[in-house]
Design a protein around this motif. Structure first.
Motif, mmCIF file in Angstrom:
data_model
loop_
_atom_site.group_PDB
_atom_site.id
_atom_site.type_symbol
_atom_site.label_atom_id
_atom_site.label_comp_id
_atom_site.label_asym_id
_atom_site.label_seq_id
_atom_site.Cartn_x
_atom_site.Cartn_y
_atom_site.Cartn_z
ATOM 1 N N UNK A 226 6.671 -2.455 -5.284
ATOM 2 C CA UNK A 226 6.953 -3.713 -5.966
ATOM 3 C C UNK A 226 8.421 -3.739 -6.374
ATOM 4 N N UNK A 227 8.875 -4.819 -6.963
ATOM 5 C CA UNK A 227 10.281 -4.976 -7.294
ATOM 6 C C UNK A 227 11.018 -5.710 -6.184
ATOM 7 N N UNK A 228 12.147 -6.325 -6.517
ATOM 8 C CA UNK A 228 12.903 -7.122 -5.554
ATOM 9 C C UNK A 228 13.310 -6.295 -4.338
ATOM 10 N N UNK A 229 13.857 -5.108 -4.572
ATOM 11 C CA UNK A 229 14.401 -4.310 -3.471
ATOM 12 C C UNK A 229 13.326 -3.743 -2.545
ATOM 13 N N UNK A 230 12.074 -3.718 -2.966
ATOM 14 C CA UNK A 230 10.994 -3.170 -2.140
ATOM 15 C C UNK A 230 10.181 -4.236 -1.417
ATOM 16 N N UNK A 231 10.408 -5.492 -1.735
ATOM 17 C CA UNK A 231 9.545 -6.560 -1.228
ATOM 18 C C UNK A 231 9.847 -6.856 0.241
ATOM 19 N N UNK A 232 8.901 -6.522 1.121
ATOM 20 C CA UNK A 232 9.097 -6.726 2.556
ATOM 21 C C UNK A 232 8.954 -8.184 2.969
ATOM 22 N N UNK A 233 8.496 -9.027 2.049
ATOM 23 C CA UNK A 233 8.459 -10.453 2.343
ATOM 24 C C UNK A 233 9.848 -10.983 2.679
ATOM 25 N N UNK A 234 10.880 -10.368 2.088
ATOM 26 C CA UNK A 234 12.246 -10.852 2.294
ATOM 27 C C UNK A 234 12.755 -10.572 3.704
ATOM 28 N N UNK A 235 12.070 -9.733 4.481
ATOM 29 C CA UNK A 235 12.426 -9.535 5.891
ATOM 30 C C UNK A 235 11.351 -10.143 6.791
ATOM 31 N N UNK A 236 10.569 -11.087 6.234
ATOM 32 C CA UNK A 236 9.583 -11.806 7.034
ATOM 33 C C UNK A 236 8.340 -11.017 7.343
ATOM 34 N N UNK A 237 7.920 -10.142 6.422
ATOM 35 C CA UNK A 237 6.728 -9.311 6.646
ATOM 36 C C UNK A 237 5.842 -9.391 5.415
ATOM 37 N N UNK A 238 4.673 -9.996 5.567
ATOM 38 C CA UNK A 238 3.724 -10.140 4.469
ATOM 39 C C UNK A 238 2.786 -8.944 4.450
ATOM 40 N N UNK A 239 2.795 -8.184 3.340
ATOM 41 C CA UNK A 239 1.950 -6.992 3.200
ATOM 42 C C UNK A 239 0.908 -7.261 2.110
ATOM 43 N N UNK A 240 -0.352 -7.083 2.459
ATOM 44 C CA UNK A 240 -1.457 -7.349 1.531
ATOM 45 C C UNK A 240 -2.383 -6.140 1.471
ATOM 46 N N UNK A 241 -3.066 -5.984 0.350
ATOM 47 C CA UNK A 241 -4.041 -4.907 0.137
ATOM 48 C C UNK A 241 -3.369 -3.551 -0.086
ATOM 49 N N UNK A 242 -2.154 -3.562 -0.650
ATOM 50 C CA UNK A 242 -1.518 -2.285 -0.996
ATOM 51 C C UNK A 242 -2.275 -1.579 -2.108
ATOM 52 N N UNK A 243 -2.896 -2.363 -3.005
ATOM 53 C CA UNK A 243 -3.611 -1.758 -4.120
ATOM 54 C C UNK A 243 -4.864 -2.562 -4.425
ATOM 55 N N UNK A 244 -5.761 -1.950 -5.113
ATOM 56 C CA UNK A 244 -6.990 -2.602 -5.548
ATOM 57 C C UNK A 244 -7.123 -2.405 -7.053
ATOM 58 N N UNK A 245 -7.987 -3.194 -7.674
ATOM 59 C CA UNK A 245 -8.193 -3.102 -9.120
ATOM 60 C C UNK A 245 -9.652 -2.784 -9.413
ATOM 61 N N UNK A 246 -9.854 -1.873 -10.337
ATOM 62 C CA UNK A 246 -11.203 -1.490 -10.764
ATOM 63 C C UNK A 246 -11.249 -1.490 -12.287
ATOM 64 N N UNK A 247 -12.383 -1.866 -12.853
ATOM 65 C CA UNK A 247 -12.525 -1.904 -14.300
ATOM 66 C C UNK A 247 -12.871 -0.531 -14.837
ATOM 67 N N UNK A 248 -12.117 -0.125 -15.848
ATOM 68 C CA UNK A 248 -12.409 1.135 -16.529
ATOM 69 C C UNK A 248 -13.720 0.955 -17.310
ATOM 70 N N UNK A 249 -14.746 1.775 -17.054
ATOM 71 C CA UNK A 249 -16.032 1.587 -17.745
ATOM 72 C C UNK A 249 -15.954 1.810 -19.243
ATOM 73 N N UNK A 250 -14.940 2.515 -19.730
ATOM 74 C CA UNK A 250 -14.837 2.779 -21.166
ATOM 75 C C UNK A 250 -14.086 1.672 -21.903
ATOM 76 N N UNK A 251 -13.041 1.114 -21.280
ATOM 77 C CA UNK A 251 -12.228 0.090 -21.956
ATOM 78 C C UNK A 251 -12.502 -1.323 -21.473
ATOM 79 N N UNK A 252 -13.072 -1.457 -20.261
ATOM 80 C CA UNK A 252 -13.297 -2.787 -19.714
ATOM 81 C C UNK A 252 -12.044 -3.414 -19.124
ATOM 82 N N UNK A 253 -10.917 -2.688 -19.118
ATOM 83 C CA UNK A 253 -9.663 -3.226 -18.589
ATOM 84 C C UNK A 253 -9.507 -2.859 -17.112
ATOM 85 N N UNK A 254 -8.755 -3.712 -16.412
ATOM 86 C CA UNK A 254 -8.511 -3.457 -14.993
ATOM 87 C C UNK A 254 -7.465 -2.364 -14.819
#
Length: 540
Positions: A226-254
């Motif tokens: 992530x961040x401006x310098x790492x974003x491959x969209x700026x060279x015409x390349x869309x990258x999806x599914x780099x990360x996923x989110x899961x809920x912590x069973x103790x806190x309920x936060x993603x």
């Protein structure tokens, strides 16, 4: 039968009227059964995947524990929770408290409902997530957005000929695109992310979220890309599914988790290119070259006042750099003109030495504090007794009303149904008053002042430095010390290299009162000077 209604809708895409609809049909059921509605509990735009972030459900469970309801009524079991663990825990706690659980869809809930419906609701959530991801992947492979937007682009909203909205299309935002190109150009020319952020802030250019620019916004994270310098969209390349989110069973936060690179979905979108390949590659080479320079110099030992030190000029946080505190707003954003800094050892020494000299050497202050502490304990005890007496009087009045209702029913002068509702309301009110009385008169332990408090106090304060230096006691001593301080403001003086240190917090109010009770009403800060510190230096 005292009833508490619970209602919930799961996302801000739904209408808030859903709550009103659920409550309305529950009220109709209550009227038909002749029950008494005690309270309505609701959660707006909250997922059913976790109960920890739902204040309405938490309040309902607290009322059940206090004996304020006899029955919980909801439209369906999935309104309470879709998580198997949570719904089983809710049912177990309600059953333990003698509270029935009834829904309009399933009727009275039993262990069978918990097992079958809980499993079905959990599978529904899993199936919904899979279908959503499948739909998002299809949009990404078509070159459209899979959620969110990058700086330098804007979302295009248009309709097809049949009126169907097209979602996920983006186009270049020329003003933001110029900023992105400038960042890459200045970075490859040798400017650091901190210098670039300071320049952008000085020119009043808003950041991606409308605020100020920070170095992390520009350089981002190598692992998460992530961040401006790492974003491959700026060279015409869309990258999806780099990360996923899961809920912590103790806190309920993603919690975010990186996916393996082979699971990433990459789509070429040449129409969205902003940066040439050679410029992007040069920027990545520079990032890789500088990435590990300070890896062996990172701070591994938490400072005593980490997170509490602020700049007196701008109010922002001060962070350490090579054992000195500096204003983070000046270093990272260039938005503060403060040039002062203070060594970590000097700050900690001045605060600890100042407290020790003031607290240990001031017998009158310690005596005043002890006297005031005992007076406050007595006042709180009196207030609790007074509140308990008022509730007892109300309970007596309610019991008289109940007795009159019973006398009317037993005398046979009229139909018992005429006073049935009044009697149930009185019984419910009595239960609430008794719960309030128990809460008001319990949980207040007897607290007394130790006769040798002054000597014990002097020894503990005098040993602060030793406790902090010993690794075995450092964590406990730090926790106790940090609990007394809200923040420490460091400001410049006319003499270069010298700073003022002002402590804010509950401890400061106590010390100010001890120094001069007549002047310190509402005061929560005092000044810690350097050499020659005297109690007269309080900032009141």
């Amino acid at each position: 039968m005292r009833v508490g209604i619970y209602a919930r809708y799961s996302s801000d895409l739904q209408s808030a009227a859903s709550i009103e609809d659920q409550v309305r049909v529950c009220r109709e059921r209550i009227a038909r059964e002749g029950w008494v509605l005690v309270e309505t509990y609701a959660d707006y735009a909250v997922s059913g995947g976790s109960m920890r972030a739902r204040p309405g459900l938490q309040a309902l469970m607290a009322a059940a524990r206090a004996g304020e309801v006899d029955l919980v009524l909801a439209e369906a079991l999935d309104r309470l929770s879709r998580d198997q663990e949570d719904i089983a825990g809710i049912f177990k706690r309600l059953t333990h408290g003698g509270v029935r659980l009834v829904t309009l869809s399933e009727g009275e809930i039993s262990e069978l409902h918990i097992g079958l419906k809980g499993t079905m609701n959990a599978l529904y959530l899993k199936d919904l997530a899979q279908k959503t991801r499948r739909g998002l992947r299809g949009r990404v492979e078509a070159g459209m957005s899979g959620g969110g937007n990058s700086y330098g682009y804007r979302v295009v909203r248009r309709l097809l000929a049949d009126g169907t909205p097209v979602k996920g299309e983006r186009e270049i935002e020329s003003a933001e695109a110029a900023v992105v190109q400038r960042i890459f150009r200045e970075y490859t020319c040798g400017l650091s992310p901190r210098q670039i952020a300071a320049r952008l802030n000085a020119e009043g250019i808003p950041g991606p979220r409308g605020g100020t620019w920070t170095p992390s916004t520009i350089h981002g994270s190598r692992q998460r890309r992530n961040g401006i310098l790492n974003n491959e969209m700026y060279v015409g390349r869309l990258v999806w599914n780099r990360q996923r989110f899961a809920k912590d069973p103790d806190t309920g936060k993603r919690v975010s988790r990186l996916n393996p690179r082979e699971e990433w979905v990459v789509t070429e979108v040449p129409a969205l290119r902003l940066i040439d390949d050679d410029v992007f590659a040069k920027a990545q080479g520079q990032k890789a070259r500088y990435a590990g320079w300070a890896g062996n110099k990172r701070q591994v030992k938490k400072r005593v006042f980490t997170g509490l030190v602020t700049c007196a000029c701008c109010g922002g946080a001060m962070t350490t750099n090579r054992d000195r505190y500096y204003c983070a707003a000046r270093r990272d954003r260039g938005t503060c003109k403060a040039t002062h800094g203070i060594a970590v050892a000097e700050l900690e020494g001045r605060v600890l030495d100042g407290l020790a000299r003031l607290l240990v050497g001031n017998e009158a202050a310690l005596a005043a504090f002890t006297e005031e502490f005992e007076r406050e304990l007595a006042r709180l005890a009196t207030e609790r007794r007074t509140a308990g007496d008022a509730q007892r009087r109300q309970i007596v009045e309610v019991e008289r009303g109940i007795a009159r209702c019973m006398e009317f029913i037993l005398s046979g002068d009229g139909a018992p149904g005429a006073v049935r509702g009044t009697l149930m309301e009185l019984e419910a009110r009595k239960s609430r008053l008794e719960a309030e009385l128990r809460a008001a008169t319990s949980g207040f332990p007897k607290v007394t002042i130790h006769p040798n408090l002054p000597d014990l106090y002097r020894r503990r304060v005098g040993a602060l430095s030793e406790l902090l230096a010993d690794e075995a006691t450092r964590a406990e001593a730090m926790e106790a010390l940090r609990g007394l301080v809200t923040r420490i403001a460091v400001g410049p003086t006319e003499t270069r290299g010298l700073c003022t240190v002002t402590i804010h917090g509950g401890l400061a109010g106590i010390l100010a009162f001890c120094a001069d009770p007549a002047k310190s009403a509402g005061s929560t800060e005092f000044l810690v000077a350097g050499a020659g510190f005297e109690p007269a230096a309080f900032r009141l």
